[in-house]
Design an enzyme around this catalytic site. Structure first.
Site, short mmCIF file in Angstrom:
data_model
loop_
_atom_site.label_atom_id
_atom_site.label_comp_id
_atom_site.label_asym_id
_atom_site.label_seq_id
_atom_site.Cartn_x
_atom_site.Cartn_y
_atom_site.Cartn_z
N ARG A 215 0.93 -1.04 -0.03
CA ARG A 215 -0.02 -0.18 0.00
C ARG A 215 0.84 1.20 0.04
NH1 ARG A 215 -3.90 0.36 3.43
NH2 ARG A 215 -4.19 -1.92 3.83
N ALA A 236 6.57 -2.13 -4.60
CA ALA A 236 6.57 -1.25 -3.46
C ALA A 236 5.75 -0.31 -3.21
CB ALA A 236 8.12 -0.91 -3.19
N HIS A 237 5.62 0.60 -2.16
CA HIS A 237 4.60 1.70 -1.97
C HIS A 237 4.61 2.83 -2.96
CE1 HIS A 237 7.59 4.43 -0.46
NE2 HIS A 237 8.23 3.52 0.01
N ASN A 238 3.54 3.30 -3.37
CA ASN A 238 3.31 4.37 -3.95
C ASN A 238 4.04 4.14 -5.70
OD1 ASN A 238 3.58 5.66 -1.18
ND2 ASN A 238 1.94 6.79 -2.38
N SER A 256 7.76 4.63 -4.87
CA SER A 256 7.48 5.67 -5.71
C SER A 256 7.98 5.85 -6.94
CB SER A 256 8.10 7.06 -4.96
OG SER A 256 7.40 7.12 -3.44
#
Length: 343
Positions: A215, A236-238, A256
């Site tokens: 998330r 991974a996140h974002n 990211s």
């Protein structure tokens, strides 16, 4: 199932060369196809071996003519072959209903023709669309929303507030919406950074087995329409993965990262954080990407195979490269000095 070659041609929008009434009983690979099967010969490698194939019919490129063979000429043989396979092997549909050993939370809303297997756990305020199939052992967190025609295979975990679109398939063992890897160091220890975002998976996505899709720290991790992932992929996140991009086995994408549409990340490729990978980019196997890649580029840095004895020599040489580079620069300088004196 028996289908005529003419019916197959209609299915794939192809043209029959040969006997359109010949009946086909099955679909098989080129080397194994028998006298009642249809196969595909989509490139020169197979076309050179036509005489070794016993198939009743072949799906071929539209400009190919082969005397005394039954052909279905199409623009894209592999896409046509996939459609024929789907026709002969339609997906199995389960019985509708909720198994008595499933655990269902409060305010559960669902559409028509759902199938929920044993040991499924569904949290509170969950919404399912029509024709959703949850295999045994699936866990759905609170406030998850799932669209229509979705199949989630055994032992998948969908964490809270995840959004899943239509015609999505998620294979066994995958975890969607777990916390990202975020910690704040103070010089001695690490302090966990709460991840308050979500994961959004758009329409027509297929996720392989044992994927981990984290998330967002804030906002969301976004898997856009048509993305396909192989087994053992980590997002991974974002991260944003663009439309119709393919992630092959053991790809790892740091936080990211933005990946464009129609990109291909080959096996074991790794992407460092906060980079942008453009549209139609291909990243080769075992390639570590440390800077952004513009649209349309092909980048590779994987380890090629080589004879073992040569590999031993290469490995011994690598630590000496800085010293060799210094010596070469000194030699270049000496040669330039000699050239000046000779002039």
């Amino acid at each position: 199932m028996k289908v005529s070659i003419a019916e197959i041609a209609d299915l794939v929008q192809g043209r029959v060369v040969g006997d359109p009434d010949r009946m086909i009983n099955g679909v098989a690979p080129f080397e194994q196809a028998g006298e009642h099967d249809i196969t595909v010969a989509g490139n020169a490698r197979f076309l050179k071996k036509i005489n070794d194939c016993s198939a009743a019919a072949m799906i071929v490129p539209k400009d190919i003519e082969i005397p005394q063979r039954n052909l279905v000429q199409v623009a894209n043989p592999m896409v046509a072959f996939a459609r024929v396979l789907q026709h002969f092997h339609p997906p199995v549909r389960p019985l509708d209903g909720i198994h008595p050993r499933a655990e269902i939370g409060r305010e559960f809303k669902y559409g028509q023709h759902i199938s929920i297997g044993p040991q499924v756990a569904i949290g509170h305020h969950v919404t399912l669309g029509d024709q959703v199939w949850l295999h045994p052992g699936v866990v759905i967190g609170d406030k998850v929303a799932i669209g229509n025609d979705v199949i989630i295979h055994p032992n998948v975990t969908i964490q809270e507030r995840t959004i899943i679109g239509n015609r999505v398939i998620i294979h066994s063992g995958t975890v969607v919406g777990s916390d990202g890897f975020g910690f704040a160091p103070d010089g001695t220890t690490y302090h966990k950074i709460p991840h308050t975002g979500i994961v959004q998976i758009d329409d027509d996505v297929e996720i392989g087995t044992n994927n981990a899709i984290d998330r967002g720290t804030f906002g969301k991790t976004h898997i856009r329409q048509g993305v396909k992932t192989d087994n053992l992929v980590h997002v991974a996140h974002n991260v944003t993965v663009g439309e119709n991009t393919v992630l092959v086995a053991q790809v790892g994408i740091s936080g990211s990262v933005t990946i464009g549409k129609n990109a291909i990340l080959a096996g074991q490729a790794g992407i460092a954080g906060h980079l942008t990978i453009g549209d139609h980019v291909t990243v080769g196997p075992q390639t570590g990407v440390g800077k952004s890649v513009p649209d349309g580029q092909i980048v590779s840095a994987g380890i090629p195979e080589m004879p073992h004895r040569l590999w031993l020599r290469v490995v011994r040489t690598i630590p000496r490269l800085p010293d060799i580079s210094k010596r070469l620069r000194r030699l270049e300088k000496r040669f330039k000095d000699i050239e000046k004196k000779l002039d």
